[in-house]
Design an enzyme around this catalytic site. Sequence first.
Site, PDB file in Angstrom:
ATOM      1  N   HIS A 205       0.980  -1.124   0.088  1.00  0.00           N
ATOM      2  CA  HIS A 205       0.058  -0.152  -0.090  1.00  0.00           C
ATOM      3  C   HIS A 205       0.881   1.195   0.050  1.00  0.00           C
ATOM      4  O   HIS A 205       1.519   1.473   1.066  1.00  0.00           O
ATOM      5  CB  HIS A 205      -0.970  -0.021   1.250  1.00  0.00           C
ATOM      6  CG  HIS A 205      -1.632   1.033   1.482  1.00  0.00           C
ATOM      7  ND1 HIS A 205      -3.089   1.072   1.193  1.00  0.00           N
ATOM      8  CD2 HIS A 205      -1.172   2.443   1.984  1.00  0.00           C
ATOM      9  CE1 HIS A 205      -3.613   2.381   1.655  1.00  0.00           C
ATOM     10  NE2 HIS A 205      -2.531   3.164   1.902  1.00  0.00           N
ATOM     11  N   CYS A 238      -3.220  10.500   4.100  1.00  0.00           N
ATOM     12  CA  CYS A 238      -3.439  10.089   5.541  1.00  0.00           C
ATOM     13  C   CYS A 238      -3.844  11.181   6.116  1.00  0.00           C
ATOM     14  O   CYS A 238      -2.822  12.254   6.471  1.00  0.00           O
ATOM     15  CB  CYS A 238      -2.459   9.210   6.346  1.00  0.00           C
ATOM     16  SG  CYS A 238      -2.925   8.824   7.898  1.00  0.00           S
TER      17      CYS A 238
END
Length: 310
Positions: A205, A238
Amino acid sequence: MSRSIEISEVGMRDGLQIERNLVPTEKKIALIDALSKTGLKKIEITGFVHPKVIPQLADAEAVAAGIRREPGVRYGAFIPNARGAERAVAVGIDDLKAGVAVSDSFNRLNVRMTTEEGMKAVDEIAAATKGTNSRLVGGIATAFGCPYEGPVSRERMHRMMAQLLRHGAPIVYLADTTGVANPDRIRRTVEDLQKAFPEAVIGLHLHNTRGLGIANALAGIDCGIRHFEGSIGGLGGCPFAPRAVGNICTEDFVHMAHEMGIETGIDLDALIAVAQSAQDALGRPLPGMVMKSGKATDLHAMEAPRVKVD
């Protein structure tokens, strides 16, 4: 080099969670339904987190209930704790992504728990899937380094991998959560875990924070990695990372793979169309490049206008 890879689409969760303007539930559902028809076999559609922490995902149950599930497609969600697992199982989520950061600092910011507390939560999430049609999929965040602590503990990462394998995780994704990795670090970390856990199926990822996302993916392919996560249009970042930038762009990655003769099972033209729809839904330019410049195989008339793409 592997001649085929599998890409899991995470844009509707990891991509949207940082967006400040709430995306209407019906638009999320429409995008997921369109993604389901591109040949993708795994789509992460939401996260079962507290709505005060990530308001963008407050409609998790509504999204899960509203999508049209295509045969052969697994629908996943991010799960931080046992309560989230119970909610996800109740609405038929196939893959419960249980992720913990190797870095204590990052894990505290991300899910309000230390890494050790997060590992206990993984045990509880795994327990919630027993006897259900859902399964636990593993994630190890900040696997290549942390922006708050620097290098992360190899010993702790090995403990986390062993824990996830004990729970039967069919795949464990190593996350370059804040984009600190480079191809050499990808290679060294992956090869270390492959040697220690030869039975593990490892995925990647990756974020494109410093422009190395697809280069890092290629390093993973060179190491035999076949499972990757990407985000449509390059959405993402994020919300607990400094100067966050999006995930690797799914259609850009698929384009590179196809140009190199690596199969993905994905209809690239359909994927590009979804990326353009996502850009329209958000009302702003997205960082993906292939949806702007077109495929390398596209031919143009010599008299066609030549324009710069941003």
